[in-house]
Write a protein that holds these residues in place. Structure first.
Motif, PDB file in Angstrom:
ATOM      1  N   PRO A   1     -12.079 -51.965  94.120  1.00 41.45           N
ATOM      2  CA  PRO A   1     -11.361 -50.782  94.613  1.00 41.45           C
ATOM      3  C   PRO A   1      -9.905 -50.710  94.139  1.00 41.45           C
ATOM      4  N   THR A   2      -9.311 -51.879  93.856  1.00 42.97           N
ATOM      5  CA  THR A   2      -7.876 -51.942  93.555  1.00 42.97           C
ATOM      6  C   THR A   2      -7.553 -51.935  92.067  1.00 42.97           C
ATOM      7  N   ILE A   3      -8.582 -51.886  91.193  1.00 42.97           N
ATOM      8  CA  ILE A   3      -8.300 -51.992  89.747  1.00 42.97           C
ATOM      9  C   ILE A   3      -8.976 -50.863  88.979  1.00 42.97           C
TER      10      ILE A   3
ATOM     11  N   PRO B   1     -11.596 -49.542  86.418  1.00 43.86           N
ATOM     12  CA  PRO B   1     -12.870 -50.075  85.907  1.00 43.86           C
ATOM     13  C   PRO B   1     -12.705 -50.508  84.447  1.00 43.86           C
ATOM     14  N   PHE B   2     -13.402 -51.567  84.052  1.00 41.01           N
ATOM     15  CA  PHE B   2     -13.254 -52.061  82.678  1.00 41.01           C
ATOM     16  C   PHE B   2     -14.602 -52.520  82.149  1.00 41.01           C
ATOM     17  N   ARG B   3     -14.666 -52.719  80.835  1.00 43.74           N
ATOM     18  CA  ARG B   3     -15.875 -53.233  80.199  1.00 43.74           C
ATOM     19  C   ARG B   3     -15.531 -54.531  79.479  1.00 43.74           C
TER      20      ARG B   3
ATOM     21  N   MET C   1     -10.731 -63.266  77.508  1.00 37.32           N
ATOM     22  CA  MET C   1     -10.232 -62.926  78.849  1.00 37.32           C
ATOM     23  C   MET C   1     -10.619 -64.029  79.822  1.00 37.32           C
ATOM     24  N   HIS C   2     -11.563 -63.730  80.656  1.00 32.31           N
ATOM     25  CA  HIS C   2     -11.924 -64.686  81.701  1.00 32.31           C
ATOM     26  C   HIS C   2     -12.782 -65.831  81.151  1.00 32.31           C
ATOM     27  N   ARG C   3     -12.572 -67.058  81.672  1.00 32.98           N
ATOM     28  CA  ARG C   3     -13.381 -68.219  81.272  1.00 32.98           C
ATOM     29  C   ARG C   3     -13.704 -69.067  82.490  1.00 32.98           C
TER      30      ARG C   3
ATOM     31  N   ALA D   1     -14.809 -74.322  87.473  1.00 33.79           N
ATOM     32  CA  ALA D   1     -13.366 -74.187  87.245  1.00 33.79           C
ATOM     33  C   ALA D   1     -13.125 -72.924  86.437  1.00 33.79           C
ATOM     34  N   GLN D   2     -12.160 -72.111  86.853  1.00 34.26           N
ATOM     35  CA  GLN D   2     -11.858 -70.854  86.159  1.00 34.26           C
ATOM     36  C   GLN D   2     -10.456 -70.900  85.548  1.00 34.26           C
ATOM     37  N   ASN D   3     -10.291 -70.195  84.440  1.00 34.04           N
ATOM     38  CA  ASN D   3      -8.994 -70.224  83.739  1.00 34.04           C
ATOM     39  C   ASN D   3      -7.874 -69.574  84.555  1.00 34.04           C
TER      40      ASN D   3
ATOM     41  N   ALA E   1      -1.032 -69.331  91.505  1.00 31.44           N
ATOM     42  CA  ALA E   1      -2.077 -68.358  91.155  1.00 31.44           C
ATOM     43  C   ALA E   1      -1.617 -66.951  91.528  1.00 31.44           C
ATOM     44  N   LYS E   2      -2.129 -65.990  90.733  1.00 33.55           N
ATOM     45  CA  LYS E   2      -1.790 -64.590  90.955  1.00 33.55           C
ATOM     46  C   LYS E   2      -2.411 -64.089  92.261  1.00 33.55           C
ATOM     47  N   GLU E   3      -1.713 -63.252  92.974  1.00 29.46           N
ATOM     48  CA  GLU E   3      -2.274 -62.616  94.170  1.00 29.46           C
ATOM     49  C   GLU E   3      -2.874 -61.263  93.781  1.00 29.46           C
TER      50      GLU E   3
ATOM     51  N   SER F   1     -19.878 -60.495  93.370  1.00 29.05           N
ATOM     52  CA  SER F   1     -19.119 -59.745  94.375  1.00 29.05           C
ATOM     53  C   SER F   1     -18.041 -60.672  94.913  1.00 29.05           C
ATOM     54  N   MET F   2     -16.932 -60.076  95.360  1.00 31.86           N
ATOM     55  CA  MET F   2     -15.881 -60.924  95.935  1.00 31.86           C
ATOM     56  C   MET F   2     -15.168 -60.185  97.056  1.00 31.86           C
ATOM     57  N   ALA F   3     -14.562 -60.998  97.931  1.00 32.86           N
ATOM     58  CA  ALA F   3     -13.640 -60.469  98.935  1.00 32.86           C
ATOM     59  C   ALA F   3     -12.282 -61.088  98.613  1.00 32.86           C
TER      60      ALA F   3
ATOM     61  N   GLN G   1     -18.675 -55.479  94.920  1.00 35.08           N
ATOM     62  CA  GLN G   1     -19.028 -55.921  93.570  1.00 35.08           C
ATOM     63  C   GLN G   1     -17.825 -55.879  92.631  1.00 35.08           C
ATOM     64  N   HIS G   2     -17.657 -56.952  91.826  1.00 35.39           N
ATOM     65  CA  HIS G   2     -16.615 -57.002  90.792  1.00 35.39           C
ATOM     66  C   HIS G   2     -17.223 -56.922  89.388  1.00 35.39           C
ATOM     67  N   LEU G   3     -18.427 -57.515  89.210  1.00 36.28           N
ATOM     68  CA  LEU G   3     -18.993 -57.623  87.863  1.00 36.28           C
ATOM     69  C   LEU G   3     -20.491 -57.387  87.868  1.00 36.28           C
ATOM     70  N   ARG G   4     -20.956 -56.745  86.807  1.00 36.93           N
ATOM     71  CA  ARG G   4     -22.397 -56.638  86.574  1.00 36.93           C
ATOM     72  C   ARG G   4     -22.628 -56.633  85.075  1.00 36.93           C
TER      73      ARG G   4
HETATM   74  C1  HEM Z   1      -9.130 -58.510  88.534  1.00 35.25           C
HETATM   75  C2  HEM Z   1     -11.290 -62.357  90.513  1.00 35.25           C
HETATM   76  C3  HEM Z   1     -14.308 -62.633  86.736  1.00 35.25           C
HETATM   77  C4  HEM Z   1     -11.764 -59.194  84.516  1.00 35.25           C
HETATM   78  C5  HEM Z   1      -9.465 -59.524  89.405  1.00 35.25           C
HETATM   79  C6  HEM Z   1      -8.816 -59.773  90.677  1.00 35.25           C
HETATM   80  C7  HEM Z   1      -9.405 -60.848  91.217  1.00 35.25           C
HETATM   81  C8  HEM Z   1     -10.441 -61.292  90.304  1.00 35.25           C
HETATM   82  C9  HEM Z   1      -9.059 -61.506  92.555  1.00 35.25           C
HETATM   83  C10 HEM Z   1      -7.656 -58.954  91.275  1.00 35.25           C
HETATM   84  C11 HEM Z   1      -8.190 -57.845  92.178  1.00 35.25           C
HETATM   85  C12 HEM Z   1      -7.090 -57.047  92.831  1.00 35.25           C
HETATM   86  O1  HEM Z   1      -6.010 -56.902  92.233  1.00 35.25           O
HETATM   87  O2  HEM Z   1      -7.310 -56.549  93.946  1.00 35.25           O
HETATM   88  C13 HEM Z   1     -12.312 -62.740  89.664  1.00 35.25           C
HETATM   89  C14 HEM Z   1     -13.261 -63.801  89.966  1.00 35.25           C
HETATM   90  C15 HEM Z   1     -14.117 -63.867  88.893  1.00 35.25           C
HETATM   91  C16 HEM Z   1     -13.688 -62.858  87.950  1.00 35.25           C
HETATM   92  C17 HEM Z   1     -13.266 -64.640  91.225  1.00 35.25           C
HETATM   93  C18 HEM Z   1     -15.309 -64.749  88.673  1.00 35.25           C
HETATM   94  C19 HEM Z   1     -16.062 -65.250  89.658  1.00 35.25           C
HETATM   95  C20 HEM Z   1     -13.866 -61.744  85.783  1.00 35.25           C
HETATM   96  C21 HEM Z   1     -14.462 -61.575  84.476  1.00 35.25           C
HETATM   97  C22 HEM Z   1     -13.759 -60.625  83.850  1.00 35.25           C
HETATM   98  C23 HEM Z   1     -12.708 -60.176  84.771  1.00 35.25           C
HETATM   99  C24 HEM Z   1     -15.671 -62.326  83.929  1.00 35.25           C
HETATM  100  C25 HEM Z   1     -14.059 -60.138  82.470  1.00 35.25           C
HETATM  101  C26 HEM Z   1     -13.162 -59.906  81.560  1.00 35.25           C
HETATM  102  C27 HEM Z   1     -10.846 -58.706  85.422  1.00 35.25           C
HETATM  103  C28 HEM Z   1      -9.908 -57.613  85.127  1.00 35.25           C
HETATM  104  C29 HEM Z   1      -9.166 -57.393  86.288  1.00 35.25           C
HETATM  105  C30 HEM Z   1      -9.644 -58.369  87.267  1.00 35.25           C
HETATM  106  C31 HEM Z   1      -9.791 -56.890  83.794  1.00 35.25           C
HETATM  107  C32 HEM Z   1      -8.073 -56.326  86.522  1.00 35.25           C
HETATM  108  C33 HEM Z   1      -6.793 -56.676  85.890  1.00 35.25           C
HETATM  109  C34 HEM Z   1      -6.247 -57.952  86.434  1.00 35.25           C
HETATM  110  O3  HEM Z   1      -5.973 -58.037  87.662  1.00 35.25           O
HETATM  111  O4  HEM Z   1      -6.114 -58.897  85.637  1.00 35.25           O
HETATM  112  N1  HEM Z   1     -10.445 -60.452  89.218  1.00 35.25           N
HETATM  113  N2  HEM Z   1     -12.608 -62.200  88.449  1.00 35.25           N
HETATM  114  N3  HEM Z   1     -12.823 -60.876  85.927  1.00 35.25           N
HETATM  115  N4  HEM Z   1     -10.669 -59.116  86.707  1.00 35.25           N
HETATM  116 FE1  HEM Z   1     -11.694 -60.594  87.617  1.00 35.25          FE
END
Ligand code: HEM
Length: 162
Positions: A29-31, A33-35, A65-67, A86-88, A117-119, A142-144, A152-155
């Motif tokens: 809801p806060t970001i 949408p991206f691919r 990006m994410h790892r 462990a996440q990057n 860590a970023k909030e 999905s995340m809270a 849901q965050h990812l599909r």
């Molecule tokens: C944003 C967590 C995986 C891309 C976020 C946010 C959180 C988060 C907490 C910030 C939401 C907000 O501002 O309210 C996670 C967790 C992941 C995950 C826990 C894995 C379990 C991924 C993956 C990608 C991704 C695989 C793919 C590239 C992004 C992007 C944003 C975002 C583009 C918005 C911009 C940013 O805040 O950097 N994610 N994420 N995330 N995530 Fe993820």
């Protein structure tokens, strides 16, 4: 090649390399949408443990990006599965859940993060891996967070590449 530890036979379908077949969809809801694209590697060295690496990239620029990387274990004689991750971003987590057929449904049990860590902070993660009848693998996450309920965050879907 080393033989798969028998404990892991129920998860044999996960082993190998998976490439997304079309870009995954990210939302919250806060970001905006991206691919993204993502490659998954699941391997083993004969221990009762699967090693994994997930590498995600920007769908257009191809920038990393994410790892995530970690380990998967199964409780012998049960359908209980644990992911140690462990996440990057500085997040580490334990997810546990159950294997039902070829669907793996996981919930975070423990989350910890680096001090800077970023909030907002993630409070809960639910993840599902499913091998579909067409041979494709699907992952949903999905995340809270501090300020949003579970959503849901990812599909994304993958096809096996090796
Ligand atoms: C944003 C967590 C995986 C891309 C976020 C946010 C959180 C988060 C907490 C910030 C939401 C907000 O501002 O309210 C996670 C967790 C992941 C995950 C826990 C894995 C379990 C991924 C993956 C990608 C991704 C695989 C793919 C590239 C992004 C992007 C944003 C975002 C583009 C918005 C911009 C940013 O805040 O950097 N994610 N994420 N995330 N995530 Fe993820």
């Amino acid at each position: 090649t080393v033989e798969l530890n028998p404990t892991l036979l129920p998860l044999e379908w996960l082993l190998g390399t998976w490439e997304c077949d079309e870009p995954g969809e990210g939302s919250f809801p806060t970001i905006k949408p991206f691919r993204y694209t993502e490659t998954l590697h699941f391997s083993h060295v004969g221990q009762p443990v699967i090693n994994f690496m997930f590498n995600a990239f920007h769908a257009e620029s191809k920038k990393p990006m994410h790892r995530e990387c970690g380990f998967v274990r199964m409780q012998p004689g049960t359908n209980r599965v644990a992911f140690i991750i462990a996440q990057n971003s500085g997040l580490v987590e334990i997810e546990e859940g159950e294997l039902t057929g070829q669907q793996l449904s996981l919930q975070s049990q423990q989350l910890a993060r680096i001090s800077f860590a970023k909030e907002p902070y993630v409070k809960q993660i639910c993840r599902v891996f499913q091998l579909r009848p067409d041979g494709k693998l699907e992952q949903t996450v999905s995340m809270a967070t501090d300020n949003q309920p579970l959503m849901q965050h990812l599909r994304i879907t993958y096809r096996r590449s090796s």
